[in-house]
Enzyme design. Structure first.
Site, PDB file in Angstrom:
ATOM      1  CB  SER A  67      -0.797  -0.007   1.109  1.00 41.20           C
ATOM      2  OG  SER A  67      -0.245   0.186   2.490  1.00 41.20           O
ATOM      3  CB  SER A  75       0.405   3.663   4.843  1.00 42.09           C
ATOM      4  OG  SER A  75       1.179   2.427   4.824  1.00 42.09           O
ATOM      5  CE  LYS A 100       0.348   1.349   8.623  1.00 44.34           C
ATOM      6  NZ  LYS A 100      -0.173   2.219   7.408  1.00 44.34           N
ATOM      7  CB  SER A 157      -1.065   6.326   7.209  1.00 46.12           C
ATOM      8  OG  SER A 157      -0.756   5.218   7.979  1.00 46.12           O
TER       9      SER A 157
END
Length: 262
Positions: free
Chosen positions: A67, A69, A124, A227
């Site tokens: 993704s 994010s 993350k 995100s």
């Protein structure tokens, strides 16, 4: 799919075949008689699977970014390597730490098992450590009462969508990294989940303020307004940590992306 479990089961199966052939079956076969195909293939694959399992479990593990994010640090389609021992040695499959080597630091890009569904791996940036007071209000990050330095870095062109986002340089501790913050996106956190220890967070129209519980971490994506992270689904338990991402080893769309990142 739990690839670590599948690899472990293959290791056990081929290991049993190797032991069976090494200490029993070959002694019973007449000289010059080849081993049955299932014994030969199983025994020959065992050393290969053992090496792959050992490297993947204790040294480095490959992942693919699914993704956006973490844009602009990581793009969709980046293949990355994750350091498996930087945060301690863990038992494969069950992910239980057995040797404590280090802990995540602010600014690390960390891979972990998604708290709401541990079968999924997420990536993350570590923002808050255990005991930290993390505030993200009106799109400015504060940690333990101090505003995190943020400087404008022009605009970022999304190559797949051909539009620009305001880009900034953020400094967590001694580390600088790029983040995207959309000026027109709302400051409040939408669709907050009912996660464990949600009482440690306060949500307002300006954003969120949280005190990170012991043994947990607060993480955010670098693409701040695109995100789903600790603001939405809560804290990352120490037991969910997989490792620290540190290197892009391939990208089919852009070979120039190969290299380290921070």
């Amino acid at each position: 799919m739990n690839f670590a479990l599948i690899l472990f089961l293959l290791l056990v199966a081929t290991g049993v075949l190797w032991l069976f052939d090494r200490f029993h079956a070959r002694k019973l076969r007449p000289a010059g008689t080849p081993a049955p195909w299932w014994v030969e293939y199983g025994a020959s694959f065992f050393p290969v699977i053992l090496v792959v399992f050992g490297l993947r479990s204790f040294v480095v593990e490959p992942f693919k970014i699914p993704s956006g994010s973490m844009i602009p640090t990581l793009l969709v389609g980046d293949f990355i390597l994750v350091n498996k021992w930087n945060y301690g040695i863990r038992l494969p499959v069950i992910n239980k730490k057995i040797i404590d080597i280090g802990a995540p630091q602010r600014g690390d890009v960390m891979v972990f098992r998604y708290p709401a569904d541990p079968s999924l791996d997420y990536i993350k940036r570590v923002v808050g450590l255990p005991g930290d007071r993390v505030e993200y209000l009106n799109k400015r990050l504060r940690i333990n009462g101090e505003t995190v330095p943020l400087e404008s870095a022009g605009n970022y062109l999304h190559p797949d969508r051909l539009y620009y986002s305001p880009q900034y340089t953020e400094k967590l501790g001694e580390r600088e990294h790029a983040v995207l913050i959309e000026r027109d996106a709302p400051a409040f956190v939408p669709q907050v989940m009912n996660f464990p220890q949600r009482g440690s967070c306060t949500y307002t129209s300006a954003g969120v303020s949280c005190t990170v519980p012991a043994g947990h971490y607060f993480v955010m994506g670098d693409n701040r307004d695109a995100s789903s992270d600790s603001r939405v689904w809560g804290f990352v338990p120490e037991d969910n940590i997989v490792g620290r991402a540190f290197f892009i080893w391939f990208n089919f769309s852009d070979m120039k992306r190969i290299g380290g990142f921070h």
